[in-house]
Design a protein around this motif. Sequence first.
Motif, PDB file in Angstrom:
ATOM      1  N   LEU A  15       0.814  -1.213   0.000  1.00  0.00           N
ATOM      2  CA  LEU A  15       0.000   0.000   0.000  1.00  0.00           C
ATOM      3  C   LEU A  15       0.849   1.264   0.000  1.00  0.00           C
ATOM      4  O   LEU A  15       0.421   2.313  -0.485  1.00  0.00           O
ATOM      5  CB  LEU A  15      -0.923   0.008   1.227  1.00  0.00           C
ATOM      6  CG  LEU A  15      -2.035  -1.055   1.264  1.00  0.00           C
ATOM      7  CD1 LEU A  15      -2.637  -1.114   2.660  1.00  0.00           C
ATOM      8  CD2 LEU A  15      -3.113  -0.722   0.251  1.00  0.00           C
ATOM      9  N   TYR A  18       2.917   3.579  -3.705  1.00  0.00           N
ATOM     10  CA  TYR A  18       2.610   4.730  -4.555  1.00  0.00           C
ATOM     11  C   TYR A  18       3.256   6.014  -4.041  1.00  0.00           C
ATOM     12  O   TYR A  18       3.423   6.980  -4.794  1.00  0.00           O
ATOM     13  CB  TYR A  18       1.093   4.903  -4.674  1.00  0.00           C
ATOM     14  CG  TYR A  18       0.428   5.601  -3.517  1.00  0.00           C
ATOM     15  CD1 TYR A  18       0.105   6.957  -3.576  1.00  0.00           C
ATOM     16  CD2 TYR A  18       0.097   4.919  -2.359  1.00  0.00           C
ATOM     17  CE1 TYR A  18      -0.530   7.607  -2.527  1.00  0.00           C
ATOM     18  CE2 TYR A  18      -0.532   5.544  -1.303  1.00  0.00           C
ATOM     19  CZ  TYR A  18      -0.838   6.894  -1.392  1.00  0.00           C
ATOM     20  OH  TYR A  18      -1.460   7.522  -0.349  1.00  0.00           O
ATOM     21  N   MET A  31      -5.017   9.457  -5.862  1.00  0.00           N
ATOM     22  CA  MET A  31      -5.517   9.063  -4.542  1.00  0.00           C
ATOM     23  C   MET A  31      -6.179  10.232  -3.830  1.00  0.00           C
ATOM     24  O   MET A  31      -7.169  10.044  -3.104  1.00  0.00           O
ATOM     25  CB  MET A  31      -4.370   8.504  -3.694  1.00  0.00           C
ATOM     26  CG  MET A  31      -3.876   7.143  -4.132  1.00  0.00           C
ATOM     27  SD  MET A  31      -5.175   5.873  -4.047  1.00  0.00           S
ATOM     28  CE  MET A  31      -5.573   5.918  -2.316  1.00  0.00           C
ATOM     29  N   LEU A  70      -2.621   0.995  -9.004  1.00  0.00           N
ATOM     30  CA  LEU A  70      -3.116   1.221  -7.636  1.00  0.00           C
ATOM     31  C   LEU A  70      -4.010   0.070  -7.188  1.00  0.00           C
ATOM     32  O   LEU A  70      -4.043  -0.267  -5.997  1.00  0.00           O
ATOM     33  CB  LEU A  70      -3.874   2.546  -7.573  1.00  0.00           C
ATOM     34  CG  LEU A  70      -3.004   3.814  -7.641  1.00  0.00           C
ATOM     35  CD1 LEU A  70      -3.873   5.052  -7.814  1.00  0.00           C
ATOM     36  CD2 LEU A  70      -2.151   3.948  -6.384  1.00  0.00           C
ATOM     37  N   TRP A  73      -1.681  -2.699  -6.095  1.00  0.00           N
ATOM     38  CA  TRP A  73      -1.095  -2.428  -4.776  1.00  0.00           C
ATOM     39  C   TRP A  73      -2.124  -2.499  -3.654  1.00  0.00           C
ATOM     40  O   TRP A  73      -1.753  -2.568  -2.486  1.00  0.00           O
ATOM     41  CB  TRP A  73      -0.451  -1.043  -4.777  1.00  0.00           C
ATOM     42  CG  TRP A  73       0.851  -0.988  -5.536  1.00  0.00           C
ATOM     43  CD1 TRP A  73       1.729  -1.997  -5.733  1.00  0.00           C
ATOM     44  CD2 TRP A  73       1.394   0.159  -6.197  1.00  0.00           C
ATOM     45  NE1 TRP A  73       2.800  -1.572  -6.462  1.00  0.00           N
ATOM     46  CE2 TRP A  73       2.631  -0.246  -6.768  1.00  0.00           C
ATOM     47  CE3 TRP A  73       0.993   1.470  -6.373  1.00  0.00           C
ATOM     48  CZ2 TRP A  73       3.437   0.626  -7.493  1.00  0.00           C
ATOM     49  CZ3 TRP A  73       1.800   2.337  -7.094  1.00  0.00           C
ATOM     50  CH2 TRP A  73       3.008   1.923  -7.651  1.00  0.00           C
ATOM     51  N   ASN A  75      -4.565  -0.071  -3.137  1.00  0.00           N
ATOM     52  CA  ASN A  75      -5.085   1.237  -2.757  1.00  0.00           C
ATOM     53  C   ASN A  75      -6.465   1.505  -3.338  1.00  0.00           C
ATOM     54  O   ASN A  75      -7.262   2.231  -2.739  1.00  0.00           O
ATOM     55  CB  ASN A  75      -4.119   2.337  -3.204  1.00  0.00           C
ATOM     56  CG  ASN A  75      -2.721   2.143  -2.651  1.00  0.00           C
ATOM     57  OD1 ASN A  75      -1.862   1.556  -3.312  1.00  0.00           O
ATOM     58  ND2 ASN A  75      -2.487   2.599  -1.433  1.00  0.00           N
ATOM     59  N   VAL A 100     -11.918   3.733  -3.856  1.00  0.00           N
ATOM     60  CA  VAL A 100     -10.802   3.640  -2.921  1.00  0.00           C
ATOM     61  C   VAL A 100     -11.077   2.506  -1.933  1.00  0.00           C
ATOM     62  O   VAL A 100     -12.215   2.294  -1.497  1.00  0.00           O
ATOM     63  CB  VAL A 100     -10.593   4.990  -2.188  1.00  0.00           C
ATOM     64  CG1 VAL A 100     -11.766   5.301  -1.280  1.00  0.00           C
ATOM     65  CG2 VAL A 100      -9.299   4.984  -1.390  1.00  0.00           C
ATOM     66  N   GLY A 104      -6.480   1.723   1.756  1.00  0.00           N
ATOM     67  CA  GLY A 104      -5.898   2.747   0.903  1.00  0.00           C
ATOM     68  C   GLY A 104      -6.342   4.139   1.301  1.00  0.00           C
ATOM     69  O   GLY A 104      -5.540   5.084   1.327  1.00  0.00           O
ATOM     70  N   HIS A 108      -3.905   7.088   2.833  1.00  0.00           N
ATOM     71  CA  HIS A 108      -3.742   8.387   2.181  1.00  0.00           C
ATOM     72  C   HIS A 108      -4.112   9.529   3.115  1.00  0.00           C
ATOM     73  O   HIS A 108      -3.487  10.602   3.057  1.00  0.00           O
ATOM     74  CB  HIS A 108      -4.603   8.451   0.916  1.00  0.00           C
ATOM     75  CG  HIS A 108      -4.312   9.662   0.088  1.00  0.00           C
ATOM     76  ND1 HIS A 108      -3.172   9.796  -0.671  1.00  0.00           N
ATOM     77  CD2 HIS A 108      -5.009  10.820  -0.068  1.00  0.00           C
ATOM     78  CE1 HIS A 108      -3.177  10.972  -1.279  1.00  0.00           C
ATOM     79  NE2 HIS A 108      -4.277  11.607  -0.928  1.00  0.00           N
TER      80      HIS A 108
END
Length: 505
Positions: A15, A18, A31, A70, A73, A75, A100, A104, A108
């Motif tokens: 996560l 990015y 994001m 993303l 990963w 996210n 999202v 994730g 963020h």
Amino acid sequence: MSADQRSPAPDHRALFSYLTADAADDYIAIMRLFAGTLLADLSAEEVGSQLTERGVVLDPDTVESRCRQLVDWGNLVRSVRETRVPTVAAYHRSRSRYQVSKLGGRLHREAEELFRAVDGAREVARELLARIVDSLDHILLQVGDVNRRIDVEALAGAVTGVFNDHQMFHESVTDFYAYLSGVLTRYDLGGEEYTQFKGLLLDYVDLIGADVNRNAPEILERLRILLQLIDRVLDHLPAVPTVDGEAFTIERLPGRALSDWEQLAAWYGASGSRSGPDQLRAAARQALGQLIANARRMLTATGTGLSRRADLLKLAAWFHSADSDSAHRLYDAAFGCYPARHLLFGPDEPDTATGPGTSWWESIPVNVPVSLRERGDRAARGRSSRVPDPGTEAQRLVGLAHQRDAARRAAAAELLAAGPLHRSRLSKAARDLLLEKLSAVFAAVSTSATPIEHQDADLGLMLRATPANGDATIVTSADGAITIHDVQLVAVPIAGAAHRLAAAG
């Protein structure tokens, strides 16, 4: 091993990718778009158009590639919303939609908070300690009486408030001492900057320590009582929602398990090991010790209180503006690096045959005093006294405070046991506590015809004074008797405080 000590799962580590990838700016912008709106469901085309409005121009293929990465990963997740479009071409452009993910979005939000953080000191939320005490009192009021109807929502709100307030206080005080550690290790700290930082450290650390010393014992006392009633607390907290008899996999709020309360009580010293307040006091002593070490380093050897920092900065400025030849001459003059010449006519030397032509490499070394060799002065030096350790004195004072508090509680318990104080025989400590409370009662009872009550929430004691013309309250002790005319005195416990007084005793 507790939950905060376990290593993160390998897929959770992805996560963070990015934030450090080659196209980190593109990923962060995407994001930020998804995390900025609740339940955002966007296609790559919609993401590209909204990024363009925000000044980030990416072609549709790049946006699609970034969103897919993303998703890999973790996210983002693919949306399962049904797509309704008028044409086949529009379907191909919008068939891949994204949302999202839970982790994730959380990551963020933490990253955005870190981006907004400044390098200065973070204010410590020390006022939350008093609010934790109030929340724990509210919880004890709810569950302390078995005959009381518990307000489930109010209980859940108080439990969540206790753990949220503790987490915010713990995070803010950790950030503050981390900032102190970073500043105190700087060797260029001096002048006005050092003076301002010294004022911040001495005033703010003392303020934090005073709040912790005042509120931490109260929190620990209430947590110990609450652990005896914890089953009643946990049984009345809202249950996890279920569907078809099977529970969701839900991350529960803190305070919904016994281990959460045990860890919280351990932080305040219930486990007997090194508690959080003890760690804060040790960090404060370490910071003050480093501050003294910095002050000692800044002072000159003669103790004039002047720092050589300004002189070195001025010398560096001269070097910066000098040409090559002038820099060599300046270096020789500043550091005494002239050509070696042995000219006699100085201190008596053991070998008088040494002449001007003898090199310093071959002659007998001259004995230079340590003070002159290492510090450049001839002042006499002696062994300085050690700085006393304030930890032992602090422990002694804390012990005395505990003894005084225990004596007052014992005196309050004696007054409560006596009830009506007329013709009661009290110890000297209970008699002195009664006299202390009478000063506040007399001022009110002299101007009122109704009973007056004086409460002490810490001791769980309420002193009720009823005007009674012609009657008196007589209290005897080992060193005499006290007669209080026209007043009847009764000591009664405050509702909800009896169990705290018993536990402290």
